[in-house]
Design an enzyme around this catalytic site. Sequence first.
Site, PDB file in Angstrom:
ATOM      1  N   HIS A 312       0.857  -1.204  -0.399  1.00  0.00           N
ATOM      2  CA  HIS A 312       0.016   0.017  -0.033  1.00  0.00           C
ATOM      3  C   HIS A 312       0.989   1.185   0.038  1.00  0.00           C
ATOM      4  CE1 HIS A 312      -3.123   2.725   1.392  1.00  0.00           C
ATOM      5  NE2 HIS A 312      -4.030   2.005   0.863  1.00  0.00           N
ATOM      6  N   ASP A 369      -7.795  -5.230   0.370  1.00  0.00           N
ATOM      7  CA  ASP A 369      -8.563  -6.170  -0.581  1.00  0.00           C
ATOM      8  C   ASP A 369      -8.052  -7.672  -0.630  1.00  0.00           C
ATOM      9  OD1 ASP A 369      -9.657  -3.833  -2.116  1.00  0.00           O
ATOM     10  OD2 ASP A 369      -7.846  -3.365  -2.803  1.00  0.00           O
TER      11      ASP A 369
HETATM   12  N1  ACO Z   1       4.062  -7.749  -4.778  1.00  0.00           N
HETATM   13  C1  ACO Z   1       5.435  -7.857  -4.901  1.00  0.00           C
HETATM   14  N2  ACO Z   1       6.167  -6.871  -4.824  1.00  0.00           N
HETATM   15  C2  ACO Z   1       5.537  -5.641  -4.569  1.00  0.00           C
HETATM   16  C3  ACO Z   1       4.235  -5.369  -4.324  1.00  0.00           C
HETATM   17  C4  ACO Z   1       3.583  -6.755  -4.263  1.00  0.00           C
HETATM   18  N3  ACO Z   1       2.007  -6.711  -3.991  1.00  0.00           N
HETATM   19  N4  ACO Z   1       3.797  -4.431  -3.937  1.00  0.00           N
HETATM   20  C5  ACO Z   1       4.973  -3.350  -3.868  1.00  0.00           C
HETATM   21  N5  ACO Z   1       6.155  -4.261  -4.411  1.00  0.00           N
HETATM   22  C6  ACO Z   1       7.407  -3.858  -4.281  1.00  0.00           C
HETATM   23  C7  ACO Z   1       7.717  -3.296  -5.840  1.00  0.00           C
HETATM   24  O1  ACO Z   1       8.329  -4.049  -6.665  1.00  0.00           O
HETATM   25  C8  ACO Z   1       8.862  -2.172  -5.373  1.00  0.00           C
HETATM   26  O2  ACO Z   1      10.208  -2.850  -5.403  1.00  0.00           O
HETATM   27  P1  ACO Z   1      11.519  -2.125  -5.673  1.00  0.00           P
HETATM   28  O3  ACO Z   1      11.692  -0.987  -4.819  1.00  0.00           O
HETATM   29  O4  ACO Z   1      12.586  -3.405  -5.851  1.00  0.00           O
HETATM   30  O5  ACO Z   1      11.304  -1.829  -7.153  1.00  0.00           O
HETATM   31  C9  ACO Z   1       8.504  -2.201  -4.037  1.00  0.00           C
HETATM   32  O6  ACO Z   1       7.870  -2.901  -3.406  1.00  0.00           O
HETATM   33  C10 ACO Z   1       7.728  -0.402  -3.779  1.00  0.00           C
HETATM   34  O7  ACO Z   1       6.713  -0.741  -4.564  1.00  0.00           O
HETATM   35  P2  ACO Z   1       5.829   0.397  -5.231  1.00  0.00           P
HETATM   36  O8  ACO Z   1       5.025  -0.023  -6.489  1.00  0.00           O
HETATM   37  O9  ACO Z   1       6.799   1.520  -5.658  1.00  0.00           O
HETATM   38  O10 ACO Z   1       4.902   1.176  -4.207  1.00  0.00           O
HETATM   39  P3  ACO Z   1       3.682   2.181  -4.364  1.00  0.00           P
HETATM   40  O11 ACO Z   1       3.421   3.034  -2.857  1.00  0.00           O
HETATM   41  O12 ACO Z   1       3.851   3.075  -5.580  1.00  0.00           O
HETATM   42  O13 ACO Z   1       2.517   1.011  -4.531  1.00  0.00           O
HETATM   43  C11 ACO Z   1       0.738  -0.499  -4.548  1.00  0.00           C
HETATM   44  C12 ACO Z   1       1.532   0.561  -3.712  1.00  0.00           C
HETATM   45  C13 ACO Z   1       0.232   0.020  -5.819  1.00  0.00           C
HETATM   46  C14 ACO Z   1      -0.509  -0.952  -3.794  1.00  0.00           C
HETATM   47  C15 ACO Z   1       1.447  -1.658  -4.793  1.00  0.00           C
HETATM   48  O14 ACO Z   1       1.977  -2.084  -3.539  1.00  0.00           O
HETATM   49  C16 ACO Z   1       0.848  -2.791  -5.439  1.00  0.00           C
HETATM   50  O15 ACO Z   1       0.874  -2.857  -6.752  1.00  0.00           O
HETATM   51  N6  ACO Z   1      -0.056  -3.679  -4.757  1.00  0.00           N
HETATM   52  C17 ACO Z   1      -0.754  -4.683  -5.548  1.00  0.00           C
HETATM   53  C18 ACO Z   1      -2.106  -4.123  -5.927  1.00  0.00           C
HETATM   54  C19 ACO Z   1      -3.098  -3.987  -4.787  1.00  0.00           C
HETATM   55  O16 ACO Z   1      -3.191  -4.564  -3.786  1.00  0.00           O
HETATM   56  N7  ACO Z   1      -3.576  -2.670  -4.666  1.00  0.00           N
HETATM   57  C20 ACO Z   1      -4.705  -2.445  -3.675  1.00  0.00           C
HETATM   58  C21 ACO Z   1      -4.283  -0.900  -2.864  1.00  0.00           C
HETATM   59  S1  ACO Z   1      -5.265  -0.800  -1.304  1.00  0.00           S
HETATM   60  C22 ACO Z   1      -6.759  -0.168  -1.943  1.00  0.00           C
HETATM   61  O17 ACO Z   1      -6.879   0.316  -3.045  1.00  0.00           O
HETATM   62  C23 ACO Z   1      -7.932  -0.422  -0.879  1.00  0.00           C
END
Ligand code: ACO
Length: 435
Positions: A312, A369
């Site tokens: 998140h 979620d």
């Molecule tokens: N699985 C594996 N790796 C992940 C995940 C994941 N779900 N989420 C983040 N990471 C990793 C990324 O690859 C990144 O790694 P790096 O630093 O080596 O590049 C690091 O963690 C940071 O991730 P970002 O995408 O930069 O973080 P951001 O804050 O922009 O994204 C997000 C947050 C979009 C929610 C992300 O965690 C994700 O895509 N999760 C899956 C989708 C999801 O569950 N969304 C629901 C959000 S909650 C809601 O709307 C109620």
Amino acid sequence: MNADSGTNPKTGTLTIGNEHHSFPIHHGTSGPDVLDIGKLYGKAGIFTYDPGFTSTASCESKITYVDGDEGVLLYRGYPIEHLAERGDFLETSYLLLYGDLPTAAEKKDFDFRITRHTMIHEQMVRFYQGFRRDAHPMAVMVGCVGALSAFYHDSIDISDPHQRMVASMRMIAKMPTIAAMAYKYTSGQPFVYPKNDLGYSANFLRMCFAVPFEEYQVDPVLARAMDRIFILHADNEQGASSSTVRLAGSSGANPFACIAAGIACLWGPAHGGANEAALQMLSGIGTPERVPDFIRRAKDPDDSFRLMGFGHRVYKNYDPRARVMRDICHEVLADTGADDTLLQVAMELERVALHDEYFIEKKLYPNLDFYSGITLNAMGFPPSMFTAVFALARTAGWIAQWMEMISDPSQKIGRPRQLYTGSTRRDYVDIKRRG
Ligand code: ACO
């Protein structure tokens, strides 16, 4: 805003080139202070640049507070766990809207006012027929909620506090009817009208699942689960959809149009659409034994696979809503006797991930979620309805955010600036001379 007091002045200084510019720092009641750079352009002729608002507070608010590092979510100061355990959704809506929990008399009056507005205009019922049968419920909801402004002219004058409140009541009351009708329409079943001797959540379940040819008894365990799911989704401070509602509302657009804008934003897979993706992922994994393979894939930088329902932007600790949702999931599966294989997969995935260095280091925890798709599915909702359920519940928060903004006398139209990197001025060339 809590500006600097004379006894404890706090300012921040930005140095740009050789010039130093001083700006006030405001303190909230919780969370980081903010540097007020409203006069930056006037003083220094420079803008700040923060796409995605990762370090920018877009407004002042008294509604919801998230401490992502500690995994805390408070509505008007009350922890989400307490509200979900002891309150109900209409009480939570009242709290978000008015700022305090209602007294028994206020609650009775609020419930009554909401209940009186659950019907939608009969001509609006015919409005549904214009959509294709296979329309996504969210497409139908964006259209129908926007269309409310064409049906309820007596509540679109935003300068009148009474009309603002009537519009708010109407939306909280009608959203279950609109969402349930969207579901019935796409599944080819007749609409079920609201039944006002039922509670808010029980009424929604009945409008979704009753059919004319048999009695429908609302299962109290599912009605309570539904109500708690609504509470968990009711607000989450300045998320993308709430910010959309505020931005749309800042121009003076009518409240129905603003909430329709919020629904459109919520539809995206990075926001409200992740619950559907999480369920698909768990079905794809299939059995707890296959979890390690998928954990390996999620960690592989060359593989685009991500654990859906994990991570998140703000919660860098266990999302407090996910914990409550996991309990609701157990209750619903026990009550319905639905196959719990996906829950077993989810729990194994969570167990392995929370002990894995990659997830620990990146602070990736289950979000709301992660368990909501399994739960809603076991309650009988198809995946296409998951985000519609989210939109229904988030309406309470959107309205509270919109009301707060409109009631603020210093409110102005939201108008971000930009870093322009396109062509500089050039002369028009006649089409015959372009080569
Ligand atoms: N699985 C594996 N790796 C992940 C995940 C994941 N779900 N989420 C983040 N990471 C990793 C990324 O690859 C990144 O790694 P790096 O630093 O080596 O590049 C690091 O963690 C940071 O991730 P970002 O995408 O930069 O973080 P951001 O804050 O922009 O994204 C997000 C947050 C979009 C929610 C992300 O965690 C994700 O895509 N999760 C899956 C989708 C999801 O569950 N969304 C629901 C959000 S909650 C809601 O709307 C109620």
